[in-house]
Design an enzyme around this catalytic site. Structure first.
Site, PDB file in Angstrom:
ATOM      1  N   ASP A 144       7.724   4.934  -3.674  1.00  0.00           N
ATOM      2  CA  ASP A 144       7.410   5.224  -2.261  1.00  0.00           C
ATOM      3  C   ASP A 144       8.691   5.515  -1.482  1.00  0.00           C
ATOM      4  O   ASP A 144       8.725   6.411  -0.626  1.00  0.00           O
ATOM      5  CB  ASP A 144       6.667   4.038  -1.636  1.00  0.00           C
ATOM      6  CG  ASP A 144       5.378   3.716  -2.384  1.00  0.00           C
ATOM      7  OD1 ASP A 144       4.743   4.679  -2.878  1.00  0.00           O
ATOM      8  OD2 ASP A 144       5.022   2.535  -2.489  1.00  0.00           O
TER       9      ASP A 144
ATOM     10  N   GLY B  76       0.879  -1.179   0.000  1.00  0.00           N
ATOM     11  CA  GLY B  76       0.000   0.000   0.000  1.00  0.00           C
ATOM     12  C   GLY B  76       0.904   1.214   0.000  1.00  0.00           C
ATOM     13  O   GLY B  76       1.824   1.307   0.827  1.00  0.00           O
ATOM     14  N   LYS B  77       0.647   2.149  -0.925  1.00  0.00           N
ATOM     15  CA  LYS B  77       1.579   3.282  -1.050  1.00  0.00           C
ATOM     16  C   LYS B  77       1.734   4.061   0.254  1.00  0.00           C
ATOM     17  O   LYS B  77       2.825   4.484   0.611  1.00  0.00           O
ATOM     18  CB  LYS B  77       1.119   4.222  -2.168  1.00  0.00           C
ATOM     19  CG  LYS B  77       1.273   3.618  -3.540  1.00  0.00           C
ATOM     20  CD  LYS B  77       1.008   4.613  -4.628  1.00  0.00           C
ATOM     21  CE  LYS B  77       0.740   3.914  -5.953  1.00  0.00           C
ATOM     22  NZ  LYS B  77       1.793   2.971  -6.356  1.00  0.00           N
TER      23      LYS B  77
HETATM   24  O1  RIB Z   1       3.727   1.558  -4.731  1.00  0.00           O
HETATM   25  C1  RIB Z   1       3.603   0.171  -4.596  1.00  0.00           C
HETATM   26  C2  RIB Z   1       2.296  -0.189  -3.953  1.00  0.00           C
HETATM   27  O2  RIB Z   1       1.230   0.117  -4.823  1.00  0.00           O
HETATM   28  C3  RIB Z   1       2.158  -1.644  -3.616  1.00  0.00           C
HETATM   29  O3  RIB Z   1       2.681  -1.968  -2.352  1.00  0.00           O
HETATM   30  C4  RIB Z   1       0.664  -1.894  -3.774  1.00  0.00           C
HETATM   31  O4  RIB Z   1       0.016  -2.226  -2.594  1.00  0.00           O
HETATM   32  C5  RIB Z   1       0.113  -0.634  -4.430  1.00  0.00           C
HETATM   33  O5  RIB Z   1      -0.603   0.140  -3.553  1.00  0.00           O
END
Ligand code: RIB
Length: 309
Positions: free
Chosen positions: A256, A42-43
């Site tokens: 991220d 999740g970002k």
């Molecule tokens: O930026 C990567 C993320 O994008 C992943 O971890 C995935 O969950 C999506 O949200």
């Protein structure tokens, strides 16, 4: 300022379901994969974990479902010293998930995300976020929770003189009013093309696209250009900050990692090019490792890479 910047991350938590194969399947084709694993992602949560590993004090605001993934996502954040008191549990939704297919030769990925509880974030979380933002050095948002809620938080940060960094997701449209609520935007090349209709192939096209964002009211544009580095533009200055050569194992979460390092340096008062240099180094280390949160580099690793170059 305290040596550890306080960072509020208002965004998504996903369990990533990762399949690696020698190539990605074509339409209608079934192929055999080489490996499967579940790993926290999740970002929003990725950026929070990265910020913690890089020496900040991050607080995560978001929602998970009342299920096993939700429990695992929160406990991983706790193990990484991310504040989780502002993560709510939604009894009516499943936790967010992302199906990630990775080409094991190139390291490139394709992701399908199912938002689940993430998209239930609303006014309740916004009020909690405002309280945290007002005590923070920086806000990080990503559009994997409802856009209006993310941008309301951003507007609140801007009004209170706190920097707000948006990592956009290219399937979410932004209109004229939205851009006025954005302080710093950090799209990758695909996202920048989606928003500006300009294909980003070099510095000149990145500059043209950046101009559009600035005209729409954004204060600072940083276009992430993978191994080429990142192009930045504000009304005062622009330029390309070169990237680092590295072997690519898995690109998931590299953006991220970039955003977290960039946010920390901006919070510490570094110049934009200096903060991007840290971001580029963080992204380069992240692509050389597998996974999202588990691949986030520490500040020590970033400094080592910078001192070698
Ligand atoms: O930026 C990567 C993320 O994008 C992943 O971890 C995935 O969950 C999506 O949200």
């Amino acid at each position: 300022m305290d040596q550890k910047p306080k960072i509020s991350v208002f965004g998504s938590l996903n369990m990533d379901l990762v399949v690696k194969s020698l190539r990605l399947p074509k339409n209608g084709e079934t192929i055999r994969g080489d490996s499967f694993n579940t790993t926290p992602g999740g970002k929003g949560a990725n950026q929070a974990v990265a910020a913690s590993k890089m020496g900040a004090n991050p607080e995560m605001i978001g929602r998970v479902g009342d299920d096993l993934f939700g429990k695992q996502l929160i406990s991983y954040l706790i193990s990484q010293n991310v504040g989780t008191d502002s993560i709510n549990i939604d009894p009516d939704s499943h936790s967010g998930i992302a199906i990630i297919n990775i080409d094991s030769i190139s390291g490139e990925n394709r992701i399908i995300g199912v938002s689940g509880a993430n998209m239930k974030c609303g006014e309740f979380e916004l009020e909690i976020a405002k309280n945290l933002i007002s005590q923070s050095d920086c806000l990080m948002i990503q559009l994997e929770i409802p856009k209006q809620i993310s941008l309301a938080a951003s507007q609140f940060a801007i009004t209170h003189g706190i920097r707000s960094i948006l990592d956009p997701v290219f399937t979410i449209e932004l209109d004229n009013m939205d851009y006025k609520k954005i302080d710093i935007i950090t799209p990758n090349q695909t996202e920048a093309e989606f928003y500006t209709s300009i294909k980003i192939v070099d510095t000149s096209s990145a500059e043209k696209a950046s101009k559009k964002f600035l005209e729409w009211g954004v204060n600072l544009v940083v276009i992430k250009m993978g191994k080429d580095g990142a192009f930045f533009a504000s009304p005062q200055e622009n330029g390309l900050v070169k990237g680092f050569k590295t072997s690519v194992l898995d690109t998931t979460g590299a953006g991220d990692a970039f955003n977290a390092a960039f946010a920390i340096e901006i919070s510490r008062g570094s110049s934009v090019p200096e903060a991007i240099k840290f971001g580029n180094a963080a992204g380069a280390i992240a692509v050389s490792k597998e996974g999202a949160q588990e691949a986030m580099p520490s500040s020590k690793e970033i400094i080592q890479l910078l001192s070698k170059n």
